[in-house]
Design a protein around this motif. Structure first.
Motif, PDB file in Angstrom:
ATOM      1  N   GLU A 131       0.820  -1.214   0.000  1.00  0.00           N
ATOM      2  CA  GLU A 131       0.000   0.000   0.000  1.00  0.00           C
ATOM      3  C   GLU A 131       0.851   1.261   0.000  1.00  0.00           C
ATOM      4  O   GLU A 131       0.576   2.215  -0.734  1.00  0.00           O
ATOM      5  CB  GLU A 131      -0.929   0.007   1.213  1.00  0.00           C
ATOM      6  N   GLY A 132       1.899   1.285   0.806  1.00  0.00           N
ATOM      7  CA  GLY A 132       2.760   2.456   0.889  1.00  0.00           C
ATOM      8  C   GLY A 132       3.485   2.762  -0.403  1.00  0.00           C
ATOM      9  O   GLY A 132       3.812   3.915  -0.690  1.00  0.00           O
ATOM     10  N   GLN A 133       3.738   1.727  -1.216  1.00  0.00           N
ATOM     11  CA  GLN A 133       4.443   1.921  -2.477  1.00  0.00           C
ATOM     12  C   GLN A 133       3.531   2.503  -3.549  1.00  0.00           C
ATOM     13  O   GLN A 133       4.000   3.137  -4.497  1.00  0.00           O
ATOM     14  CB  GLN A 133       5.017   0.582  -2.960  1.00  0.00           C
ATOM     15  N   PHE A 134       2.233   2.285  -3.415  1.00  0.00           N
ATOM     16  CA  PHE A 134       1.291   2.738  -4.442  1.00  0.00           C
ATOM     17  C   PHE A 134       0.510   3.994  -4.048  1.00  0.00           C
ATOM     18  O   PHE A 134      -0.003   4.690  -4.919  1.00  0.00           O
ATOM     19  CB  PHE A 134       0.303   1.613  -4.776  1.00  0.00           C
ATOM     20  N   ALA A 135       0.422   4.265  -2.753  1.00  0.00           N
ATOM     21  CA  ALA A 135      -0.345   5.425  -2.301  1.00  0.00           C
ATOM     22  C   ALA A 135       0.228   6.729  -2.863  1.00  0.00           C
ATOM     23  O   ALA A 135       1.398   7.031  -2.681  1.00  0.00           O
ATOM     24  CB  ALA A 135      -0.355   5.477  -0.775  1.00  0.00           C
ATOM     25  N   GLY A 136      -0.596   7.474  -3.581  1.00  0.00           N
ATOM     26  CA  GLY A 136      -0.161   8.750  -4.147  1.00  0.00           C
ATOM     27  C   GLY A 136       0.830   8.627  -5.284  1.00  0.00           C
ATOM     28  O   GLY A 136       1.462   9.613  -5.675  1.00  0.00           O
ATOM     29  N   LEU A 137       0.959   7.420  -5.834  1.00  0.00           N
ATOM     30  CA  LEU A 137       1.967   7.171  -6.868  1.00  0.00           C
ATOM     31  C   LEU A 137       1.806   8.075  -8.089  1.00  0.00           C
ATOM     32  O   LEU A 137       2.786   8.530  -8.671  1.00  0.00           O
ATOM     33  CB  LEU A 137       1.897   5.707  -7.296  1.00  0.00           C
ATOM     34  N   PHE A 138       0.561   8.350  -8.460  1.00  0.00           N
ATOM     35  CA  PHE A 138       0.305   9.139  -9.670  1.00  0.00           C
ATOM     36  C   PHE A 138      -0.178  10.559  -9.352  1.00  0.00           C
ATOM     37  O   PHE A 138      -0.754  11.223 -10.215  1.00  0.00           O
ATOM     38  CB  PHE A 138      -0.725   8.427 -10.549  1.00  0.00           C
ATOM     39  N   ASP A 139       0.055  11.015  -8.121  1.00  0.00           N
ATOM     40  CA  ASP A 139      -0.415  12.347  -7.719  1.00  0.00           C
ATOM     41  C   ASP A 139       0.141  13.466  -8.597  1.00  0.00           C
ATOM     42  O   ASP A 139      -0.529  14.486  -8.819  1.00  0.00           O
ATOM     43  CB  ASP A 139      -0.043  12.626  -6.260  1.00  0.00           C
ATOM     44  N   ASP A 140       1.367  13.311  -9.075  1.00  0.00           N
ATOM     45  CA  ASP A 140       2.006  14.360  -9.880  1.00  0.00           C
ATOM     46  C   ASP A 140       1.683  14.244 -11.370  1.00  0.00           C
ATOM     47  O   ASP A 140       2.175  15.024 -12.176  1.00  0.00           O
ATOM     48  CB  ASP A 140       3.524  14.318  -9.686  1.00  0.00           C
ATOM     49  N   PHE A 141       0.870  13.259 -11.717  1.00  0.00           N
ATOM     50  CA  PHE A 141       0.480  13.046 -13.116  1.00  0.00           C
ATOM     51  C   PHE A 141      -0.891  13.684 -13.322  1.00  0.00           C
ATOM     52  O   PHE A 141      -1.919  13.025 -13.220  1.00  0.00           O
ATOM     53  CB  PHE A 141       0.438  11.541 -13.413  1.00  0.00           C
ATOM     54  N   ASP A 142      -0.898  14.977 -13.617  1.00  0.00           N
ATOM     55  CA  ASP A 142      -2.145  15.728 -13.751  1.00  0.00           C
ATOM     56  C   ASP A 142      -2.675  15.643 -15.179  1.00  0.00           C
ATOM     57  O   ASP A 142      -2.204  16.347 -16.072  1.00  0.00           O
ATOM     58  CB  ASP A 142      -1.920  17.188 -13.353  1.00  0.00           C
ATOM     59  N   VAL A 143      -3.658  14.776 -15.381  1.00  0.00           N
ATOM     60  CA  VAL A 143      -4.199  14.562 -16.727  1.00  0.00           C
ATOM     61  C   VAL A 143      -5.046  15.734 -17.210  1.00  0.00           C
ATOM     62  O   VAL A 143      -5.376  15.811 -18.400  1.00  0.00           O
ATOM     63  CB  VAL A 143      -5.050  13.266 -16.783  1.00  0.00           C
ATOM     64  N   ASN A 144      -5.401  16.630 -16.295  1.00  0.00           N
ATOM     65  CA  ASN A 144      -6.252  17.761 -16.664  1.00  0.00           C
ATOM     66  C   ASN A 144      -5.511  19.093 -16.641  1.00  0.00           C
ATOM     67  O   ASN A 144      -6.134  20.148 -16.674  1.00  0.00           O
ATOM     68  CB  ASN A 144      -7.458  17.830 -15.715  1.00  0.00           C
ATOM     69  N   SER A 145      -4.190  19.027 -16.593  1.00  0.00           N
ATOM     70  CA  SER A 145      -3.393  20.250 -16.535  1.00  0.00           C
ATOM     71  C   SER A 145      -3.485  21.038 -17.834  1.00  0.00           C
ATOM     72  O   SER A 145      -3.417  20.482 -18.935  1.00  0.00           O
ATOM     73  CB  SER A 145      -1.936  19.902 -16.254  1.00  0.00           C
ATOM     74  N   ASN A 146      -3.626  22.354 -17.698  1.00  0.00           N
ATOM     75  CA  ASN A 146      -3.640  23.228 -18.879  1.00  0.00           C
ATOM     76  C   ASN A 146      -2.297  23.226 -19.583  1.00  0.00           C
ATOM     77  O   ASN A 146      -2.195  23.659 -20.740  1.00  0.00           O
ATOM     78  CB  ASN A 146      -4.009  24.652 -18.465  1.00  0.00           C
TER      79      ASN A 146
END
Length: 237
Positions: A131-146
């Protein structure tokens, strides 16, 4: 010969990353670009890792024609609990990297598709040792960023090129994948970022050649090293 092969593979990886940079040029800055490439690489890695694990298990059982990617989500769901226990995460066949990449150009909601899949991957690991390895793993991958584009269509176009670029990376057979490819990609991306950031880039990254030179200078005439002091290291780390 082995070193030469590794160097060739490293050069090929760097060229693939540079090709993606060309596709996203002017849209995403170095720091964000790093997060998008590494996030997509990891998405590909966990997808292939899980599919390969399942396919090998079926092959050993005599079902040599089995392909997890071709399995229905309904059938795959029946194996979710066991796979999470064994692998620490789960991905539906329809949400595998290869499946999403194959239909990306036709997916008008690609950004939402990826956002949903990343959330599913992270949530599948909850309650497990990973769980600790995957939690927030893609937080910096903003698919809706302008930064990816002013409209959904523009953003999806960039995301499609990103997926396609990572798909073309020659990472070899998944069973030989290791962290080295990701570490090398990270270092190369950081080098690109630091170069583009000018003097401020040094705040975030020291090129490997400089680190090696300082290490050599600091160990001249010494047969053993007990402690090393790095005045540039982040004290919080």
């Amino acid at each position: 010969m082995e070193d030469t092969k590794k160097e060739q593979e490293r050069d090929e990886l760097h060229r693939a990353i540079w090709a993606i940079a060309d596709e996203l040029r002017g849209a995403v800055d170095g720091w964000d670009f790093k997060n998008y490439v590494l996030g997509t690489m990891f998405y590909r890695y966990v997808s292939e890792n899980l599919a390969n694990y399942i396919n090998n298990g079926e092959a050993e059982a005599g079902n040599t024609d089995f392909d997890y990617a071709a399995m229905s989500d309904e059938e795959a769901e029946e194996a979710r609990e066991g796979l999470v226990e064994e692998k620490g995460f789960f991905i539906l066949p329809s949400e595998l990297f290869c499946t999403v990449n194959a239909r990306a150009a036709r997916d008008e909601n690609l950004n939402e598709t990826l956002e949903k899949i990343f959330d599913h991957i992270e949530r599948s690991a909850k309650g497990t040792s990973s769980e600790g390895q995957f939690a927030g793993l893609f937080d910096d991958f903003d698919v809706n960023s302008n930064k990816l584009g002013a409209t959904v269509a523009k953003r999806n176009e960039k995301l499609c090129k990103l997926l396609d670029g990572v798909a073309k990376m020659n990472l070899g057979d998944v069973k030989y994948h290791d962290i080295d490819a990701f570490g090398d990609a990270y270092e190369y991306l950081m080098t690109m970022y630091a170069s583009n950031a000018g003097k401020s880039g040094g705040e975030f990254f020291t090129p490997a050649d400089v680190s090696e030179l300082l290490t050599r200078l600091g160990t001249v005439g010494k047969m053993e090293i007990n402690k090393v002091y790095d005045p540039a290291a982040d004290p919080c780390c």
